[in-house]
Scaffold this active site. Sequence first.
Site, PDB file in Angstrom:
ATOM      1  N   ASP A 105       9.617  -8.541   2.846  1.00 48.02           N
ATOM      2  CA  ASP A 105       9.307  -8.606   1.411  1.00 48.02           C
ATOM      3  C   ASP A 105       9.817  -7.393   0.632  1.00 48.02           C
ATOM      4  O   ASP A 105       9.831  -6.271   1.118  1.00 48.02           O
ATOM      5  CB  ASP A 105       7.808  -8.757   1.168  1.00 48.02           C
ATOM      6  CG  ASP A 105       7.515  -9.021  -0.296  1.00 48.02           C
ATOM      7  OD1 ASP A 105       8.006 -10.029  -0.819  1.00 48.02           O
ATOM      8  OD2 ASP A 105       6.835  -8.195  -0.932  1.00 48.02           O
ATOM      9  N   ASP A 129       0.084  -9.620  -4.392  1.00 48.99           N
ATOM     10  CA  ASP A 129       1.355  -8.890  -4.519  1.00 48.99           C
ATOM     11  C   ASP A 129       1.122  -7.611  -5.332  1.00 48.99           C
ATOM     12  O   ASP A 129       1.941  -7.241  -6.181  1.00 48.99           O
ATOM     13  CB  ASP A 129       2.464  -9.754  -5.145  1.00 48.99           C
ATOM     14  CG  ASP A 129       3.852  -9.169  -4.866  1.00 48.99           C
ATOM     15  OD1 ASP A 129       3.947  -8.159  -4.131  1.00 48.99           O
ATOM     16  OD2 ASP A 129       4.837  -9.707  -5.392  1.00 48.99           O
ATOM     17  N   GLY A 171       7.234  -4.861 -10.287  1.00 47.37           N
ATOM     18  CA  GLY A 171       5.930  -4.741  -9.618  1.00 47.37           C
ATOM     19  C   GLY A 171       4.831  -4.250 -10.534  1.00 47.37           C
ATOM     20  O   GLY A 171       5.064  -3.432 -11.426  1.00 47.37           O
ATOM     21  N   HIS A 188       3.314   1.289  -8.992  1.00 50.25           N
ATOM     22  CA  HIS A 188       4.440   2.209  -9.175  1.00 50.25           C
ATOM     23  C   HIS A 188       3.996   3.484  -9.861  1.00 50.25           C
ATOM     24  O   HIS A 188       2.956   3.520 -10.522  1.00 50.25           O
ATOM     25  CB  HIS A 188       5.545   1.536  -9.996  1.00 50.25           C
ATOM     26  CG  HIS A 188       6.347   0.556  -9.200  1.00 50.25           C
ATOM     27  ND1 HIS A 188       7.177   0.943  -8.175  1.00 50.25           N
ATOM     28  CD2 HIS A 188       6.426  -0.796  -9.255  1.00 50.25           C
ATOM     29  CE1 HIS A 188       7.751  -0.131  -7.639  1.00 50.25           C
ATOM     30  NE2 HIS A 188       7.299  -1.204  -8.268  1.00 50.25           N
ATOM     31  N   HIS A 238      10.104 -13.825   0.997  1.00 52.52           N
ATOM     32  CA  HIS A 238      10.291 -13.561  -0.436  1.00 52.52           C
ATOM     33  C   HIS A 238      11.534 -14.372  -0.813  1.00 52.52           C
ATOM     34  O   HIS A 238      12.652 -13.962  -0.520  1.00 52.52           O
ATOM     35  CB  HIS A 238      10.485 -12.043  -0.574  1.00 52.52           C
ATOM     36  CG  HIS A 238      11.106 -11.533  -1.829  1.00 52.52           C
ATOM     37  ND1 HIS A 238      10.455 -10.645  -2.655  1.00 52.52           N
ATOM     38  CD2 HIS A 238      12.327 -11.727  -2.380  1.00 52.52           C
ATOM     39  CE1 HIS A 238      11.254 -10.321  -3.670  1.00 52.52           C
ATOM     40  NE2 HIS A 238      12.397 -10.960  -3.527  1.00 52.52           N
ATOM     41  N   LEU A 278       0.834  -1.213   0.000  1.00 48.04           N
ATOM     42  CA  LEU A 278       0.000   0.000   0.000  1.00 48.04           C
ATOM     43  C   LEU A 278       0.866   1.260   0.000  1.00 48.04           C
ATOM     44  O   LEU A 278       0.359   2.367  -0.121  1.00 48.04           O
ATOM     45  CB  LEU A 278      -0.971  -0.020   1.188  1.00 48.04           C
ATOM     46  CG  LEU A 278      -1.966  -1.196   1.192  1.00 48.04           C
ATOM     47  CD1 LEU A 278      -2.880  -1.132   2.411  1.00 48.04           C
ATOM     48  CD2 LEU A 278      -2.801  -1.231  -0.080  1.00 48.04           C
ATOM     49  N   HIS A 326       4.559 -15.505  -2.965  1.00 54.26           N
ATOM     50  CA  HIS A 326       4.576 -15.541  -4.438  1.00 54.26           C
ATOM     51  C   HIS A 326       5.400 -16.672  -5.068  1.00 54.26           C
ATOM     52  O   HIS A 326       6.402 -16.427  -5.738  1.00 54.26           O
ATOM     53  CB  HIS A 326       5.005 -14.191  -5.016  1.00 54.26           C
ATOM     54  CG  HIS A 326       6.188 -13.509  -4.371  1.00 54.26           C
ATOM     55  ND1 HIS A 326       7.391 -14.132  -4.158  1.00 54.26           N
ATOM     56  CD2 HIS A 326       6.328 -12.245  -3.897  1.00 54.26           C
ATOM     57  CE1 HIS A 326       8.225 -13.275  -3.594  1.00 54.26           C
ATOM     58  NE2 HIS A 326       7.600 -12.131  -3.414  1.00 54.26           N
ATOM     59  N   ASN A 334       7.569  -2.813   3.471  1.00 54.94           N
ATOM     60  CA  ASN A 334       8.699  -2.155   2.793  1.00 54.94           C
ATOM     61  C   ASN A 334       8.345  -0.722   2.400  1.00 54.94           C
ATOM     62  O   ASN A 334       8.369  -0.331   1.243  1.00 54.94           O
ATOM     63  CB  ASN A 334       9.185  -2.962   1.580  1.00 54.94           C
ATOM     64  CG  ASN A 334       8.122  -3.163   0.528  1.00 54.94           C
ATOM     65  OD1 ASN A 334       6.929  -3.104   0.812  1.00 54.94           O
ATOM     66  ND2 ASN A 334       8.544  -3.406  -0.704  1.00 54.94           N
TER      67      ASN A 334
END
Length: 447
Positions: A158, A323, A342, A327, A185, A69, A238, A100
């Site tokens: 992650d 996931d 991503g 961006h 991850h 988020l 993932h 992160n």
Amino acid sequence: MKEAKILIKRGRVIDPLTGIDQIADVLISDNKIQSVDTNIDLIADPDVMEISAEGLVVCPGFVDLHAHLREPGFEYKETIATGTKAAVKGGFTSVCAMPNTDPAIDTPSMIEFVKMKGKSDASCRVYPIGAVTKSRKGKSIVDFLEMYSAGAVAFSDDGDPVYDSEIMRLALEYAGPLNVPIMNHCQDLTISPNGVMAEGEVSELLGLKGIPNSVEEVMVARDIALCKATGSKVHVSHVSSAGSVELIRLAKSQGINITSEVCPHHLTLTDEAVLTDGGYFAASPGNAYDTNAKMYPPLRGESDVDALIHGVQTGVIDCIATDHAPHDVVSKHTTFDCASFGISVFETAVGSLLSLVRDQTLSLPKMIEALTIAPCRVLGDAFEEYGTLKEGTVADVILIDPEIDWVVDTKEFVSKGKNTPLEGQRLKGRVVLSLVDGQIMFDELEK
Ligand SMILES: [Zn+2]
Ligand SMILES: [Zn+2]
């Protein structure tokens, strides 16, 4: 004020926990599921809001174990407000937020911050995942008990793996008594450190540095060994390779306490997506090197996709998680080598997953299980009330129209992230109504 009752009539009600899969009515009252029955008639009750669900699927709201988020620190990519708005549009009524951020979610006060923002800004439930190590640097572990007491539902670094095996072992020792999972991850950083897409024919054709499957499998194997040694909960984030599916299958057959998730894109796309540019900013559609198909782990080959689907259908892979990793323009509108890993997933997840149901490679109840009760089980006892339509549980309910044809247009995304390899593609099926705690948070029924 007395809350209105909501009666959802004649939908195909699917609740994997109770085993219901039939045409039925769902009555919601006081923000709870009051009853699920074949014919609930409340025509004389003036407080009832009736919703016709004929031709629609009615199921528990989805629980996402893995989303970015981006708040705090990267509000130009996404915020808790925009991310959760996209989530409910995609049917996700609970979202676990990866740590992160900047600063990382590595202290109790940062956990409090995410919870507070979740309460004030979010369209759905937001659960913070705490970092495993301080500042996610992989050197020293956080205070697990304090973070857990503040509300961390799981721990993960992650974006990066928990690389040091002794740190991972220590983390599992501390997380074990709290009964919360460490979500890893899995990426061996020493194998092909500059890889940008899956290693194979496509990477060779394009001259891009490949990421072999072993990058993931080496660490999955290590984590299985540490999971066995500590008895604590390891959750593999993932999963993308057929070899990882086989390792997890073997571990589970030996009673090892490991769980895993797979993303919609790894179940539905191959590395060939990098060849086709249907991107939002495409100057000349048809060009290769589509940065909208760059994510970690990368899209892999057809045999991997087949193994992943089979893994979900047979229960080797427990969950489907997005996931969702939005961006900004600059991070993606660049060369393939330089672009960030991503993509934006919330708003396309159901549409792409339903293609597997139509192909009969994944059953609809299994798909819903992997998005509802399975992630709740990974999170543990505190989530018993979620991911189900059992009477007396919270009314997080969604309606899916499996027949709507639509074209993915990122200009219509409510997420700030406009990056998806599905841009311009035709999908069938989408969420038309999302209720969180008995409140309508997304409504497209009239469209
Ligand atoms: Zn990751
Ligand atoms: Zn992630």
